[in-house]
Design a protein around this motif. Structure first.
Motif: not given
Length: 84
Positions: A55-84
């Motif tokens: 839960a803490g990762f989704w609300s904190g560190g996920w934003a940075d990881a998501r930004r990086d992963m979206r750039g490297r793997y644009p065909k994959h789903n990287w939602p803003e709130n994956p815990g929902a």
């Protein structure tokens, strides 16, 4: 589903990050008595993050990881709130 490695001091489940979408909290083992650590992997199988507080990762560190992963793997789903 994710395989759990029991050889470490804290059991660790490793799977692609997408496998943990929809989980709002870190699962526990043995009826809640044993904490579980999660290793979130990229589509290439490389670690993105290791956390015992999903839960803490989704609300904190996920934003940075998501930004990086979206750039490297644009065909994959990287939602803003994956815990929902």
């Amino acid at each position: 589903r994710a395989p759990v490695d029991y050889t470490e001091p804290v059991p660790t489940a490793s799977a692609r990050a997408q496998a943990f979408y929809g989980l709002s909290a870190t699962p526990k083992l043995a009826g809640g008595r044993v904490k579980l650590q999660l290793s979130l992997l990229s589509p290439a199988g490389r670690p993105i993050a290791i956390t015992a507080d999903l839960a803490g990762f989704w609300s904190g560190g996920w934003a940075d990881a998501r930004r990086d992963m979206r750039g490297r793997y644009p065909k994959h789903n990287w939602p803003e709130n994956p815990g929902a």
